[in-house]
Motif scaffolding. Structure first.
Motif, PDB file in Angstrom:
ATOM      1  N   LEU A 280       0.825  -1.196   0.000  1.00  0.00           N
ATOM      2  CA  LEU A 280       0.000   0.000   0.000  1.00  0.00           C
ATOM      3  C   LEU A 280       0.863   1.251   0.000  1.00  0.00           C
ATOM      4  N   ALA A 281       0.352   2.293  -0.617  1.00  0.00           N
ATOM      5  CA  ALA A 281       1.008   3.591  -0.507  1.00  0.00           C
ATOM      6  C   ALA A 281       1.021   4.005   0.960  1.00  0.00           C
ATOM      7  N   ALA A 282       2.010   4.794   1.348  1.00  0.00           N
ATOM      8  CA  ALA A 282       2.119   5.244   2.730  1.00  0.00           C
ATOM      9  C   ALA A 282       0.835   5.956   3.148  1.00  0.00           C
ATOM     10  N   PRO A 283       0.349   5.715   4.371  1.00  0.00           N
ATOM     11  CA  PRO A 283      -0.920   6.323   4.781  1.00  0.00           C
ATOM     12  C   PRO A 283      -0.922   7.839   4.681  1.00  0.00           C
ATOM     13  N   GLU A 284       0.237   8.460   4.894  1.00  0.00           N
ATOM     14  CA  GLU A 284       0.300   9.919   4.860  1.00  0.00           C
ATOM     15  C   GLU A 284       0.055  10.482   3.460  1.00  0.00           C
ATOM     16  N   THR A 285       0.137   9.619   2.444  1.00  0.00           N
ATOM     17  CA  THR A 285      -0.063  10.082   1.070  1.00  0.00           C
ATOM     18  C   THR A 285      -1.501   9.919   0.600  1.00  0.00           C
TER      19      THR A 285
ATOM     20  N   HIS B 174     -13.751  -5.074  -3.544  1.00  0.00           N
ATOM     21  CA  HIS B 174     -12.720  -5.240  -2.528  1.00  0.00           C
ATOM     22  C   HIS B 174     -12.271  -3.870  -2.033  1.00  0.00           C
ATOM     23  N   MET B 175     -11.610  -3.842  -0.883  1.00  0.00           N
ATOM     24  CA  MET B 175     -11.027  -2.618  -0.349  1.00  0.00           C
ATOM     25  C   MET B 175      -9.703  -2.953   0.331  1.00  0.00           C
ATOM     26  N   ASP B 176      -8.694  -2.134   0.064  1.00  0.00           N
ATOM     27  CA  ASP B 176      -7.418  -2.205   0.773  1.00  0.00           C
ATOM     28  C   ASP B 176      -7.124  -0.820   1.319  1.00  0.00           C
ATOM     29  N   GLY B 177      -6.589  -0.757   2.516  1.00  0.00           N
ATOM     30  CA  GLY B 177      -6.277   0.564   3.040  1.00  0.00           C
ATOM     31  C   GLY B 177      -5.712   0.516   4.447  1.00  0.00           C
ATOM     32  N   TRP B 178      -5.693   1.689   5.063  1.00  0.00           N
ATOM     33  CA  TRP B 178      -5.167   1.868   6.416  1.00  0.00           C
ATOM     34  C   TRP B 178      -6.289   2.353   7.333  1.00  0.00           C
TER      35      TRP B 178
ATOM     36  N   ALA C  88       0.032  -2.284  20.404  1.00  0.00           N
ATOM     37  CA  ALA C  88       0.653  -1.307  19.502  1.00  0.00           C
ATOM     38  C   ALA C  88       0.530   0.076  20.115  1.00  0.00           C
ATOM     39  N   GLU C  89       1.236   1.015  19.518  1.00  0.00           N
ATOM     40  CA  GLU C  89       1.079   2.394  19.918  1.00  0.00           C
ATOM     41  C   GLU C  89      -0.341   2.858  19.568  1.00  0.00           C
ATOM     42  N   PRO C  90      -0.950   3.710  20.389  1.00  0.00           N
ATOM     43  CA  PRO C  90      -2.345   4.103  20.154  1.00  0.00           C
ATOM     44  C   PRO C  90      -2.607   4.764  18.807  1.00  0.00           C
ATOM     45  N   ASP C  91      -1.588   5.380  18.186  1.00  0.00           N
ATOM     46  CA  ASP C  91      -1.817   6.059  16.901  1.00  0.00           C
ATOM     47  C   ASP C  91      -1.348   5.238  15.711  1.00  0.00           C
ATOM     48  N   THR C  92      -1.188   3.929  15.902  1.00  0.00           N
ATOM     49  CA  THR C  92      -0.706   3.046  14.836  1.00  0.00           C
ATOM     50  C   THR C  92      -1.693   2.987  13.661  1.00  0.00           C
ATOM     51  N   HIS C  93      -1.137   3.013  12.439  1.00  0.00           N
ATOM     52  CA  HIS C  93      -1.927   2.712  11.245  1.00  0.00           C
ATOM     53  C   HIS C  93      -1.902   1.197  11.028  1.00  0.00           C
ATOM     54  N   TRP C  94      -3.087   0.589  10.911  1.00  0.00           N
ATOM     55  CA  TRP C  94      -3.206  -0.846  10.660  1.00  0.00           C
ATOM     56  C   TRP C  94      -3.606  -1.065   9.200  1.00  0.00           C
ATOM     57  N   ALA C  95      -2.950  -2.018   8.541  1.00  0.00           N
ATOM     58  CA  ALA C  95      -3.291  -2.344   7.153  1.00  0.00           C
ATOM     59  C   ALA C  95      -4.487  -3.293   7.136  1.00  0.00           C
ATOM     60  N   TYR C  96      -5.407  -3.037   6.199  1.00  0.00           N
ATOM     61  CA  TYR C  96      -6.659  -3.791   6.117  1.00  0.00           C
ATOM     62  C   TYR C  96      -6.922  -4.175   4.668  1.00  0.00           C
ATOM     63  N   SER C  97      -7.387  -5.403   4.453  1.00  0.00           N
ATOM     64  CA  SER C  97      -7.727  -5.869   3.114  1.00  0.00           C
ATOM     65  C   SER C  97      -8.951  -6.757   3.193  1.00  0.00           C
ATOM     66  N   VAL C  98     -10.002  -6.419   2.424  1.00  0.00           N
ATOM     67  CA  VAL C  98     -11.241  -7.193   2.456  1.00  0.00           C
ATOM     68  C   VAL C  98     -11.623  -7.605   1.041  1.00  0.00           C
TER      69      VAL C  98
END
Length: 260
Positions: free
Chosen positions: A119-124, A160-164, A215-225
């Protein structure tokens, strides 16, 4: 009252479900699941962690007073099975079965075969916006950044969806209660195929925890459905969640009712 206060309240059996967590005419399912897990945890041995959670959404959970009733069905040397029922005005609105297990010695070890999506970096990626009166209320608390797939009601040909995902405002700590609340934030993957607003809601949700979710409370988690199949107004989806370090941590399955 914030999320942490609701989770802490649920552990006592009585909780006030706050406004601002709506999803259509119901309270966001992830919050419902998080409250039920919070109610279970005081009745579970400390060494046992959540391995599987099955939630049935019986009726819409409304803002206001709710009671969580917990019944320990069996507690053995390693495994504990717990049933929790959330009630409002005396009627059940959600039921969950939690399977907890302490680690045990085993000769079997199979590495996860599912690989984290690239995935592209979440900040992008811009997160789904929260627009009062247009998007679900709970979007103001949870952040989803779509990296692949279609937006809800965009008439997409994909399912489908992929993301953070993460909380917009990080909680003070992050444990299994927060993880359960977060994981259900994505809209049903099939609603991207609709070209106009139609309701869709989860009927059942099964979450399998396969690794540590600390994890740290502000962690980005990768998700794929992915959508396994959809027919006759019902869809069946299968999702994976990865820690940013690449570990598969959860498998999430849902049966979704789609009215359109």
């Amino acid at each position: 009252m914030d999320l942490q206060e609701m989770l802490d309240q649920a552990a006592t059996g009585d909780v006030h479900v706050e406004e601002g967590w709506g999803q259509g005419r119901a309270t966001f399912g992830g919050l419902v699941g998080g409250l039920l897990v919070s109610a279970m945890l005081p009745r579970v041995p400390e060494a046992a962690s959540l391995r599987s959670l099955t939630v049935n959404f019986v009726a819409p959970v409304a803002p206001g007073a709710a009671q969580a009733e917990v019944d320990v069905l069996r507690s053995g040397k390693s495994a504990t099975q717990v049933l929790a029922t959330l009630r409002q005005e005396g009627a059940p609105v959600a039921v969950a079965l939690g399977a907890f297990g302490a680690p045990r010695e085993s000769a079997i070890s199979v590495a996860a075969t599912a690989e984290a999506p690239q995935l592209a970096a979440p900040e992008t990626i811009e997160p789904f916006p929260y627009i009062a009166g247009m998007t679900p209320d709970f979007f103001q608390h949870l952040e989803m950044r779509l990296a692949d797939g279609g937006f809800p009601y965009s008439g997409a040909s994909t399912s489908h969806m992929d993301g953070w995902m993460r909380f917009r405002q990080a909680p003070p700590t992050f444990d299994i209660r927060h993880f359960v609340t977060l994981v259900d934030c994505w809209p049903p993957a099939v609603v991207q195929m609709l070209s106009e607003l139609k309701p869709g809601s989860s009927m059942t949700w099964t979450l399998e925890i396969v690794d540590d979710v600390t994890a740290e409370p502000d962690t980005h988690w990768a998700y794929s459905v992915r959508t396994d199949t959809a027919e006759g107004g019902y869809a069946h989806t299968d999702a994976r969640v990865w820690h940013p370090d690449g570990r598969l941590v959860a498998i999430s399955r849902q049966t979704v009712a789609v009215f359109g």
